[in-house]
Write a protein that holds these residues in place. Structure first.
Motif, PDB file in Angstrom:
ATOM      1  N   PHE A  10       2.356  -8.303  10.826  1.00 49.41           N
ATOM      2  CA  PHE A  10       1.946  -6.821  10.374  1.00 49.41           C
ATOM      3  C   PHE A  10       2.599  -7.009   8.900  1.00 49.41           C
ATOM      4  O   PHE A  10       3.832  -7.110   8.652  1.00 49.41           O
ATOM      5  CB  PHE A  10       2.823  -5.681  11.086  1.00 49.41           C
ATOM      6  CG  PHE A  10       2.221  -5.553  12.494  1.00 49.41           C
ATOM      7  CD1 PHE A  10       1.345  -4.251  12.755  1.00 49.41           C
ATOM      8  CD2 PHE A  10       2.205  -6.591  13.323  1.00 49.41           C
ATOM      9  CE1 PHE A  10       0.899  -3.887  14.087  1.00 49.41           C
ATOM     10  CE2 PHE A  10       1.825  -6.300  14.782  1.00 49.41           C
ATOM     11  CZ  PHE A  10       1.092  -5.016  15.019  1.00 49.41           C
ATOM     12  N   ARG A  11       1.731  -6.611   7.844  1.00 51.25           N
ATOM     13  CA  ARG A  11       2.348  -6.538   6.569  1.00 51.25           C
ATOM     14  C   ARG A  11       1.519  -5.718   5.617  1.00 51.25           C
ATOM     15  O   ARG A  11       0.516  -5.221   6.125  1.00 51.25           O
ATOM     16  CB  ARG A  11       2.463  -7.829   6.005  1.00 51.25           C
ATOM     17  CG  ARG A  11       1.067  -8.638   5.909  1.00 51.25           C
ATOM     18  CD  ARG A  11       0.900 -10.080   5.232  1.00 51.25           C
ATOM     19  NE  ARG A  11      -0.297 -10.720   5.416  1.00 51.25           N
ATOM     20  CZ  ARG A  11      -1.427 -10.299   4.506  1.00 51.25           C
ATOM     21  NH1 ARG A  11      -1.263  -9.412   3.397  1.00 51.25           N
ATOM     22  NH2 ARG A  11      -2.487 -11.015   4.376  1.00 51.25           N
ATOM     23  N   LYS A  12       2.054  -5.405   4.577  1.00 47.94           N
ATOM     24  CA  LYS A  12       1.238  -4.661   3.357  1.00 47.94           C
ATOM     25  C   LYS A  12       0.164  -5.541   2.922  1.00 47.94           C
ATOM     26  O   LYS A  12       0.576  -6.713   2.842  1.00 47.94           O
ATOM     27  CB  LYS A  12       2.159  -4.229   2.373  1.00 47.94           C
ATOM     28  CG  LYS A  12       3.363  -3.194   2.590  1.00 47.94           C
ATOM     29  CD  LYS A  12       4.235  -3.046   1.381  1.00 47.94           C
ATOM     30  CE  LYS A  12       5.291  -1.985   1.620  1.00 47.94           C
ATOM     31  NZ  LYS A  12       6.132  -1.855   0.619  1.00 47.94           N
ATOM     32  N   PRO A  13      -0.822  -5.094   2.718  1.00 48.30           N
ATOM     33  CA  PRO A  13      -2.031  -5.985   2.043  1.00 48.30           C
ATOM     34  C   PRO A  13      -1.676  -5.984   0.575  1.00 48.30           C
ATOM     35  O   PRO A  13      -0.865  -5.602   0.091  1.00 48.30           O
ATOM     36  CB  PRO A  13      -3.176  -4.860   2.403  1.00 48.30           C
ATOM     37  CG  PRO A  13      -2.929  -3.420   2.021  1.00 48.30           C
ATOM     38  CD  PRO A  13      -1.342  -3.547   2.723  1.00 48.30           C
ATOM     39  N   SER A  14      -2.647  -7.356   0.283  1.00 47.71           N
ATOM     40  CA  SER A  14      -2.494  -7.764  -1.180  1.00 47.71           C
ATOM     41  C   SER A  14      -3.844  -7.687  -1.735  1.00 47.71           C
ATOM     42  O   SER A  14      -4.788  -7.858  -0.945  1.00 47.71           O
ATOM     43  CB  SER A  14      -1.755  -8.926  -1.260  1.00 47.71           C
ATOM     44  OG  SER A  14      -2.682 -10.107  -0.749  1.00 47.71           O
ATOM     45  N   LEU A  15      -4.105  -7.839  -2.941  1.00 48.24           N
ATOM     46  CA  LEU A  15      -5.516  -7.881  -3.553  1.00 48.24           C
ATOM     47  C   LEU A  15      -6.076  -8.856  -3.087  1.00 48.24           C
ATOM     48  O   LEU A  15      -7.674  -8.749  -2.537  1.00 48.24           O
ATOM     49  CB  LEU A  15      -5.204  -8.149  -5.135  1.00 48.24           C
ATOM     50  CG  LEU A  15      -6.578  -8.195  -5.974  1.00 48.24           C
ATOM     51  CD1 LEU A  15      -7.374  -6.790  -5.808  1.00 48.24           C
ATOM     52  CD2 LEU A  15      -6.321  -8.614  -7.376  1.00 48.24           C
TER      53      LEU A  15
END
Length: 175
Positions: A10-15
């Motif tokens: 689970f993580r923040k998305p990136s471009l």
């Protein structure tokens, strides 16, 4: 947040996740598919209020959200998508929990809200179950009517609002 038990990350998305998110949404009816550009913006400009879940280096879950400009203590959940291979195992609820947990630094998160069409029973069940699990009040009210959509033949959208009866910060209440 890394769960080695089931190898979900689970993580923040990136471009770089934007195209995979777009493909996940395309494969997740009845969600509205927006342009790929929007998902690149969500994965970069709105990364702090979004969550992706990876399994074996594949995006299998995504939640997009943003703080409402007219109500800065209200986090609006825009889309929740789970890959078909991961449905029915509680991943959507875990993503909502991770999203709220990531907001611990936000001074006032008083409510979680979203819109859901009357036929989307899965999303209704998710938000009803989430509110029940954490003792949150849930209100449902009309919001966007079919007439608003004009000739697009889009179903109405009801506004779901989850909050504490005591007006507590949700991050303190849940974690």
């Amino acid at each position: 947040m890394n769960d080695s038990k089931d190898s979900l990350i689970f993580r923040k998305p990136s471009l770089e996740d934007g195209l995979a998110i777009y493909e996940l949404i395309k494969n997740s009816p009845p969600l509205d598919v927006n342009s790929s550009y929007l998902y690149f913006l969500q994965a970069s400009h709105f990364a702090d209020t979004c969550i992706v879940v990876e399994s074996q280096q594949k995006i299998v879950g995504f939640v997009s959200a943003y703080y409402r400009p007219d109500q800065p203590d209200s986090l609006f959940v825009w889309q929740v998508a789970v890959d078909e291979s991961m449905r029915g195992v509680g991943l959507a609820k875990r993503m909502l929990m991770a999203l709220v947990e990531n907001q611990k630094g936000h001074a006032t998160l008083k409510e979680l809200c979203c819109t859901i069409s009357p036929s989307n029973k899965a999303s209704q069940g998710l938000f009803k179950s989430f509110s029940k699990q954490y003792g949150l009040s849930l209100t449902v009210a009309p919001f966007i009517t079919e007439a608003h959509f004009g000739e697009q033949a889009h179903e109405a959208e009801e506004l779901y609002v989850l909050k504490s009866d005591k007006q507590e910060n949700l991050t303190n209440l849940i974690f």
